[in-house]
Motif scaffolding. Structure first.
Motif, PDB file in Angstrom:
ATOM      1  N   PHE A   1     -28.087 -18.969  42.867  1.00 37.58           N
ATOM      2  CA  PHE A   1     -27.176 -19.262  41.765  1.00 37.58           C
ATOM      3  C   PHE A   1     -27.633 -18.609  40.472  1.00 37.58           C
ATOM      4  CE2 PHE A   1     -24.277 -21.537  44.130  1.00 37.58           C
ATOM      5  CZ  PHE A   1     -24.897 -22.443  44.960  1.00 37.58           C
ATOM      6  N   TYR A   2     -28.916 -18.408  40.317  1.00 36.52           N
ATOM      7  CA  TYR A   2     -29.406 -17.632  39.170  1.00 36.52           C
ATOM      8  C   TYR A   2     -28.906 -16.192  39.291  1.00 36.52           C
ATOM      9  CZ  TYR A   2     -32.586 -15.497  35.817  1.00 36.52           C
ATOM     10  OH  TYR A   2     -33.099 -14.789  34.754  1.00 36.52           O
ATOM     11  N   ALA A   3     -28.964 -15.635  40.502  1.00 35.23           N
ATOM     12  CA  ALA A   3     -28.461 -14.271  40.727  1.00 35.23           C
ATOM     13  C   ALA A   3     -26.972 -14.198  40.422  1.00 35.23           C
ATOM     14  CB  ALA A   3     -28.719 -13.854  42.178  1.00 35.23           C
ATOM     15  N   ARG A   4     -26.237 -15.213  40.878  1.00 33.68           N
ATOM     16  CA  ARG A   4     -24.799 -15.224  40.635  1.00 33.68           C
ATOM     17  C   ARG A   4     -24.485 -15.207  39.146  1.00 33.68           C
ATOM     18  NH1 ARG A   4     -22.331 -20.706  40.277  1.00 33.68           N
ATOM     19  NH2 ARG A   4     -23.279 -20.244  38.263  1.00 33.68           N
ATOM     20  N   LYS A   5     -25.180 -16.046  38.392  1.00 35.40           N
ATOM     21  CA  LYS A   5     -24.919 -16.130  36.962  1.00 35.40           C
ATOM     22  C   LYS A   5     -25.187 -14.799  36.268  1.00 35.40           C
ATOM     23  CE  LYS A   5     -26.109 -18.628  32.760  1.00 35.40           C
ATOM     24  NZ  LYS A   5     -26.884 -19.731  32.146  1.00 35.40           N
ATOM     25  N   ASN A   6     -26.289 -14.171  36.616  1.00 37.70           N
ATOM     26  CA  ASN A   6     -26.635 -12.894  35.980  1.00 37.70           C
ATOM     27  C   ASN A   6     -25.679 -11.778  36.368  1.00 37.70           C
ATOM     28  OD1 ASN A   6     -29.427 -12.631  34.365  1.00 37.70           O
ATOM     29  ND2 ASN A   6     -29.506 -14.360  35.777  1.00 37.70           N
ATOM     30  N   LEU A   7     -25.253 -11.781  37.613  1.00 42.80           N
ATOM     31  CA  LEU A   7     -24.301 -10.757  38.047  1.00 42.80           C
ATOM     32  C   LEU A   7     -22.959 -10.954  37.334  1.00 42.80           C
ATOM     33  CD1 LEU A   7     -25.081 -10.658  41.880  1.00 42.80           C
ATOM     34  CD2 LEU A   7     -25.569  -8.876  40.207  1.00 42.80           C
ATOM     35  N   GLN A   8     -22.550 -12.190  37.201  1.00 45.87           N
ATOM     36  CA  GLN A   8     -21.288 -12.463  36.495  1.00 45.87           C
ATOM     37  C   GLN A   8     -21.382 -12.003  35.043  1.00 45.87           C
ATOM     38  OE1 GLN A   8     -21.001 -16.698  37.318  1.00 45.87           O
ATOM     39  NE2 GLN A   8     -19.246 -16.383  38.661  1.00 45.87           N
ATOM     40  N   ARG A   9     -22.530 -12.237  34.427  1.00 51.67           N
ATOM     41  CA  ARG A   9     -22.704 -11.852  33.019  1.00 51.67           C
ATOM     42  C   ARG A   9     -22.632 -10.335  32.867  1.00 51.67           C
ATOM     43  NH1 ARG A   9     -27.251 -10.595  30.516  1.00 51.67           N
ATOM     44  NH2 ARG A   9     -28.558 -11.510  32.142  1.00 51.67           N
ATOM     45  N   LYS A  10     -23.291  -9.628  33.777  1.00 52.04           N
ATOM     46  CA  LYS A  10     -23.293  -8.155  33.702  1.00 52.04           C
ATOM     47  C   LYS A  10     -21.912  -7.590  33.992  1.00 52.04           C
ATOM     48  CE  LYS A  10     -28.164  -7.792  35.003  1.00 52.04           C
ATOM     49  NZ  LYS A  10     -28.657  -7.475  33.661  1.00 52.04           N
ATOM     50  N   LEU A  11     -21.192  -8.203  34.917  1.00 56.97           N
ATOM     51  CA  LEU A  11     -19.839  -7.738  35.208  1.00 56.97           C
ATOM     52  C   LEU A  11     -18.931  -7.975  34.021  1.00 56.97           C
ATOM     53  CD1 LEU A  11     -18.998  -8.651  38.907  1.00 56.97           C
ATOM     54  CD2 LEU A  11     -19.387  -6.415  37.908  1.00 56.97           C
ATOM     55  N   ALA A  12     -19.122  -9.095  33.360  1.00 58.21           N
ATOM     56  CA  ALA A  12     -18.307  -9.403  32.177  1.00 58.21           C
ATOM     57  C   ALA A  12     -18.573  -8.371  31.094  1.00 58.21           C
ATOM     58  CB  ALA A  12     -18.630 -10.811  31.687  1.00 58.21           C
TER      59      ALA A  12
ATOM     60  N   PHE B   1     -27.334 -25.338  40.069  1.00 59.92           N
ATOM     61  CA  PHE B   1     -26.036 -24.790  40.494  1.00 59.92           C
ATOM     62  C   PHE B   1     -25.414 -23.919  39.416  1.00 59.92           C
ATOM     63  CE2 PHE B   1     -26.848 -27.076  44.003  1.00 59.92           C
ATOM     64  CZ  PHE B   1     -26.470 -28.419  44.068  1.00 59.92           C
ATOM     65  N   ALA B   2     -25.766 -24.184  38.165  1.00 58.57           N
ATOM     66  CA  ALA B   2     -25.246 -23.370  37.066  1.00 58.57           C
ATOM     67  C   ALA B   2     -26.003 -22.047  36.934  1.00 58.57           C
ATOM     68  CB  ALA B   2     -25.332 -24.141  35.754  1.00 58.57           C
ATOM     69  N   GLY B   3     -27.080 -21.924  37.674  1.00 53.27           N
ATOM     70  CA  GLY B   3     -27.851 -20.691  37.612  1.00 53.27           C
ATOM     71  C   GLY B   3     -28.812 -20.628  36.452  1.00 53.27           C
ATOM     72  N   ASP B   4     -29.173 -21.783  35.922  1.00 57.47           N
ATOM     73  CA  ASP B   4     -30.039 -21.812  34.750  1.00 57.47           C
ATOM     74  C   ASP B   4     -31.513 -22.015  35.103  1.00 57.47           C
ATOM     75  OD1 ASP B   4     -27.483 -23.586  32.873  1.00 57.47           O
ATOM     76  OD2 ASP B   4     -27.905 -21.433  33.036  1.00 57.47           O
TER      77      ASP B   4
ATOM     78  N   GLY C   1     -17.973 -21.605  45.561  1.00 56.49           N
ATOM     79  CA  GLY C   1     -16.701 -20.892  45.425  1.00 56.49           C
ATOM     80  C   GLY C   1     -16.851 -19.665  44.533  1.00 56.49           C
ATOM     81  N   GLU C   2     -17.504 -19.863  43.400  1.00 51.21           N
ATOM     82  CA  GLU C   2     -17.726 -18.732  42.471  1.00 51.21           C
ATOM     83  C   GLU C   2     -18.623 -17.686  43.122  1.00 51.21           C
ATOM     84  OE1 GLU C   2     -18.857 -19.641  38.442  1.00 51.21           O
ATOM     85  OE2 GLU C   2     -17.971 -21.637  38.573  1.00 51.21           O
ATOM     86  N   LEU C   3     -19.605 -18.169  43.858  1.00 48.13           N
ATOM     87  CA  LEU C   3     -20.532 -17.256  44.515  1.00 48.13           C
ATOM     88  C   LEU C   3     -19.810 -16.416  45.560  1.00 48.13           C
ATOM     89  CD1 LEU C   3     -23.461 -16.340  44.959  1.00 48.13           C
ATOM     90  CD2 LEU C   3     -23.741 -18.267  46.536  1.00 48.13           C
ATOM     91  N   ASP C   4     -18.940 -17.044  46.321  1.00 50.15           N
ATOM     92  CA  ASP C   4     -18.203 -16.318  47.357  1.00 50.15           C
ATOM     93  C   ASP C   4     -17.265 -15.282  46.747  1.00 50.15           C
ATOM     94  OD1 ASP C   4     -17.861 -19.204  49.567  1.00 50.15           O
ATOM     95  OD2 ASP C   4     -19.505 -17.801  49.224  1.00 50.15           O
ATOM     96  N   ASP C   5     -16.648 -15.617  45.619  1.00 52.92           N
ATOM     97  CA  ASP C   5     -15.771 -14.636  44.954  1.00 52.92           C
ATOM     98  C   ASP C   5     -16.557 -13.397  44.562  1.00 52.92           C
ATOM     99  OD1 ASP C   5     -13.709 -17.058  43.153  1.00 52.92           O
ATOM    100  OD2 ASP C   5     -13.557 -16.201  45.177  1.00 52.92           O
ATOM    101  N   LEU C   6     -17.736 -13.626  44.041  1.00 51.66           N
ATOM    102  CA  LEU C   6     -18.582 -12.512  43.622  1.00 51.66           C
ATOM    103  C   LEU C   6     -19.059 -11.713  44.830  1.00 51.66           C
ATOM    104  CD1 LEU C   6     -19.898 -11.307  41.072  1.00 51.66           C
ATOM    105  CD2 LEU C   6     -21.880 -12.742  41.554  1.00 51.66           C
ATOM    106  N   ALA C   7     -19.501 -12.429  45.860  1.00 52.71           N
ATOM    107  CA  ALA C   7     -20.033 -11.753  47.042  1.00 52.71           C
ATOM    108  C   ALA C   7     -18.977 -10.890  47.718  1.00 52.71           C
ATOM    109  CB  ALA C   7     -20.579 -12.791  48.033  1.00 52.71           C
ATOM    110  N   SER C   8     -17.730 -11.308  47.659  1.00 58.16           N
ATOM    111  CA  SER C   8     -16.664 -10.553  48.315  1.00 58.16           C
ATOM    112  C   SER C   8     -16.397  -9.226  47.614  1.00 58.16           C
ATOM    113  CB  SER C   8     -15.375 -11.386  48.348  1.00 58.16           C
ATOM    114  OG  SER C   8     -14.879 -11.572  47.037  1.00 58.16           O
TER     115      SER C   8
END
Lengths: 180, 199
Positions: free
Chosen positions: B183-194, A10-13, A45-52
């Protein structure tokens, strides 16, 4: 799989895909563990914020037009059905006609009297009836069509007779057959 | 936007959509040539968005849309209805896009412009609009830097709000793998946006 492994996901690791065994264990643990389901909800929740924030384009209408035309053409073809072309039927009729005439004999037809109802006088002579409305051969006959002049000379040899039948439209069907 | 398979209204909506699509499929198979056009209109934008997310260019995305619907029409008799028609189309589009991307090898994404970016939000100031566009552009660029498999799951999740199980079905992978990639995609996208916002 334990809670720590699911939290890592879930942390994306987790870079690698799950193995089949891990996938089964993952689903089983998620079904059974309320805490992990809560962690999943937070991650979603974090994923949806990003997707939006991602808005793919709609596409230019001019470009859509050519796609629409191709799809429309494909759709207009409909479900594949057997060919209804008339060419095969015409070919079969022409082949039958030629086969009947060409049983190896040649007959000479002299002009004879028409029988009753305008039908040819049938013995060993064939006289095509006089057609007040002669059918003109088409300029570009379809494939398989056979055109003949108004007078046809067919000679049935010894032991054979030629039989002509006038069909609708001025078509004459000739059959050469053994006598008796 | 998170999948909510237990929400009655969402389930009812999906069931209704499936019923409409099922009817259209039957009409096409019965010889109604206009029915396929209706299927196209109902699903083309969704398919385009998925295709764009994966191919990164508008022209390639339109090619994918065209090939998707042509292939769907040729194989419509094989569609058994076990999944939604939209999911089936997504599956075809995904494979078409992956094939096209591989043939194209490395391809730089077209820069987003005002024409292509999403509709104006009401009340959004000019400055806010510019910032939002920059953010979308940065996110789009970051999406292009993901691997194909990570980008695919994110696009499927985002465009059509597909449930995890539907994404798994489209891609032929497990539920757990869908989530790990997403969730891996989410983490990487967040990092790049930051990184973008930091600069």
């Amino acid at each position: 799989m334990d809670c720590a492994a699911l939290k890592q996901i879930f942390a994306g690791d987790r870079l690698e895909d799950l193995t089949p065994a891990e996938s089964t264990a993952f689903e089983a643990h998620l079904d059974a563990c309320a805490a992990c389901r809560e962690s999943l909800a937070e991650a979603e929740g974090e994923l949806d914020d990003l997707a939006s924030q991602w808005a793919p384009p709609e596409g230019a209408e001019l470009a859509w037009a050519r796609v629409g035309r191709a799809v429309e053409a494909q759709g207009a073809r409909g479900v594949a059905r057997p060919s209804r072309s008339r060419a095969p039927a015409l070919l079969a009729m022409a082949a039958g006609l030629l086969l009947a005439v060409g049983i190896g004999l040649l007959a000479v037809i002299s002009n004879g009297q028409s029988g009753p109802n305008g039908s040819p006088n049938l013995t060993s002579q064939i006289t095509p009836p006089v057609n007040p409305n002669p059918i003109r051969p088409p300029a570009n006959p379809p494939s398989g069509a056979v055109t003949t002049p108004d007078e046809v000379t067919i000679e049935a040899g010894e032991g054979y007779e030629a039989v002509a039948e006038l069909l609708d439209g001025g078509v004459v069907c000739v059959t050469v057959r053994p006598v008796g | 936007m998170s999948p909510a398979p237990n929400a009655p209204s969402d389930s009812d909506r999906r069931a209704q959509e499936r019923a409409i699509d099922a009817g259209l499929v039957q009409r096409v198979l019965a010889g109604d040539r206009s029915a396929f056009g209706e299927i196209y209109e109902r699903h083309r934008r969704k398919v385009f968005k998925i295709a764009y997310g994966m191919t990164r260019t508008e022209d390639d995305a339109l090619d994918v849309v065209q090939e998707t619907f042509l292939k769907a029409h040729r194989n419509l008799a094989k569609f058994e209805g076990r999944s939604a028609l939209g999911t089936w189309l997504c599956q075809i589009a995904t494979h078409q896009a992956i094939d096209l991307s591989r043939r194209r090898k490395v391809r730089k994404a077209e820069p987003l412009n005002e024409r292509l970016v999403g509709e104006d939000k009401p009340g959004e100031s000019a400055r806010g609009k510019a910032q939002a566009n920059e953010l979308r552009e940065a996110l789009d660029r970051a999406l292009g830097e993901l691997s194909d498999k990570h980008r695919t799951v994110f696009v499927l999740y985002t465009v059509e709000n597909l449930a995890y199980k539907e994404i798994a079905e489209v891609l032929g992978i497990s539920l757990g793998t869908v989530m790990s990639r997403l969730f891996y995609a989410r983490k990487n996208l967040q990092r790049k946006l930051a990184e973008f916002q930091g600069s």
